[in-house]
Scaffold this motif. Structure first.
Motif, PDB file in Angstrom:
ATOM      1  N   MET A  34       0.845  -1.199   0.033  1.00 19.98           N
ATOM      2  CA  MET A  34      -0.149  -0.076   0.024  1.00 19.98           C
ATOM      3  C   MET A  34       0.896   1.276  -0.018  1.00 19.98           C
ATOM      4  SD  MET A  34      -1.602  -2.436   1.625  1.00 19.98           S
ATOM      5  CE  MET A  34      -0.943  -2.687   3.190  1.00 19.98           C
ATOM      6  N   ARG A  92       1.974  -5.832   4.108  1.00 25.01           N
ATOM      7  CA  ARG A  92       1.398  -7.138   5.044  1.00 25.01           C
ATOM      8  C   ARG A  92       1.510  -8.270   4.226  1.00 25.01           C
ATOM      9  NH1 ARG A  92      -3.702  -8.356   4.129  1.00 25.01           N
ATOM     10  NH2 ARG A  92      -5.301  -6.750   3.158  1.00 25.01           N
ATOM     11  N   ASN A  96      -3.570 -13.555   8.680  1.00 28.04           N
ATOM     12  CA  ASN A  96      -3.333 -12.619   9.839  1.00 28.04           C
ATOM     13  C   ASN A  96      -3.645 -11.304   9.151  1.00 28.04           C
ATOM     14  OD1 ASN A  96      -3.812 -13.501  12.197  1.00 28.04           O
ATOM     15  ND2 ASN A  96      -1.659 -13.463  13.005  1.00 28.04           N
ATOM     16  N   ALA A  97      -4.398 -11.066   8.062  1.00 28.81           N
ATOM     17  CA  ALA A  97      -4.330  -9.781   7.395  1.00 28.81           C
ATOM     18  C   ALA A  97      -4.929  -8.615   8.250  1.00 28.81           C
ATOM     19  CB  ALA A  97      -5.366 -10.007   6.192  1.00 28.81           C
ATOM     20  N   GLY A  98      -4.397  -7.752   7.889  1.00 31.44           N
ATOM     21  CA  GLY A  98      -4.886  -6.256   8.507  1.00 31.44           C
ATOM     22  C   GLY A  98      -3.824  -5.569   9.217  1.00 31.44           C
ATOM     23  N   LYS A  99      -2.833  -6.321  10.011  1.00 30.10           N
ATOM     24  CA  LYS A  99      -1.818  -5.425  10.702  1.00 30.10           C
ATOM     25  C   LYS A  99      -0.664  -5.278   9.703  1.00 30.10           C
ATOM     26  CE  LYS A  99       1.615  -6.079  14.383  1.00 30.10           C
ATOM     27  NZ  LYS A  99       2.266  -7.187  15.109  1.00 30.10           N
ATOM     28  N   SER A 100      -0.227  -3.968   9.466  1.00 31.45           N
ATOM     29  CA  SER A 100       0.701  -3.714   8.013  1.00 31.45           C
ATOM     30  C   SER A 100       1.818  -3.222   8.936  1.00 31.45           C
ATOM     31  CB  SER A 100       0.123  -2.566   7.531  1.00 31.45           C
ATOM     32  OG  SER A 100      -1.140  -3.127   6.850  1.00 31.45           O
ATOM     33  N   PHE A 102       4.660  -0.457   8.215  1.00 29.49           N
ATOM     34  CA  PHE A 102       4.898   1.082   7.577  1.00 29.49           C
ATOM     35  C   PHE A 102       6.384   1.528   7.530  1.00 29.49           C
ATOM     36  CE2 PHE A 102       0.760   2.717   7.277  1.00 29.49           C
ATOM     37  CZ  PHE A 102      -0.105   1.917   7.974  1.00 29.49           C
TER      38      PHE A 102
END
Lengths: 112, 110
Positions: A34, A92, A96-100, A102
């Protein structure tokens, strides 16, 4: 060493220039990539979302992912003063999708 | 269109006070996050939740606590504020794509 390294900047370009913002990463499990734009004193705004390798274009913005090199880029064509902001890359894994994770951000200034 | 709200937007408070920062989203997202960000600095994940009654500590140790009793609501509480807690606190939520951020709460502890 950080999992995600982002070109630190700051970057200053004239209006109309092509801008290249870059991140490298070390975790081969990353599958989703992203780019966010953050104006001063605001929350980050999701700009581009890509899955795996390849290019994705949205107006003046192109996101590029090269998983073999663990390298991602955001290109801004015909840059405008309104593009002046801090740009954050994030990535990510597939589970456990979601926690990225940065990057630290690159601050871009586009001068009229 | 992402709809995620944070209140208050700005808060100035004295040392030792208990505060709660509110975060709500109307998108029905299961995943929610709290980040701390000092001006011009990187984001630090301090708490996250993957659903109701699920909360986890993030990468940066924080004296704050969170709760997730309802899907749309993810408040953050500081039992006793200190000057070291002065920062911007950003709430976010996500589903399948990237995260959607709220406008942030800028906290100053005197």
């Amino acid at each position: 060493q950080k999992e995600v390294e982002q070109d630190p900047g700051p970057l200053s370009v004239p209006e109309g220039a092509i801008v290249s913002l870059n991140c490298t990463y070390s975790n081969s499990a990353f599958q989703y990539f992203m780019w966010y734009r953050q104006y001063s004193r605001k929350g980050p705004e999701l700009l581009m979302y890509t899955y795996s390798s390849g290019n994705k274009e949205d107006g003046r913005f192109t996101a590029q992912v090269d998983k073999s090199s663990k390298y991602i880029s955001l290109f801004i064509r015909d840059s405008q003063p309104s593009d002046s902001a801090t740009y954050l890359c994030a990535m990510r894994g597939g589970t456990n999708a979601g926690k990225s994770t940065f990057g630290d951000g690159t601050t871009l200034t586009v001068k009229p | 269109e992402a709809d995620i709200y944070q209140t208050p937007r700005y808060l100035v408070i004295g040392t030792g006070k208990k505060i709660t920062l509110e975060c709500s989203q109307t998108m029905g997202h299961d995943k929610m996050y709290w980040y701390q960000q000092d001006p011009g600095m990187e984001l630090h994940l301090i708490h996250y939740s993957y659903g109701v009654n699920s909360t986890e500590k993030g990468d940066l140790s924080s004296e704050s606590t969170v709760s997730r009793i309802r899907t749309e609501h993810f408040p953050l509480t500081l039992e006793s504020a200190r000057p070291s807690h002065t920062s911007q606190y950003l709430c976010a939520s996500s589903e399948r794509t990237g995260q959607f951020f709220g406008p942030g709460t800028r906290l100053t502890v005197l």
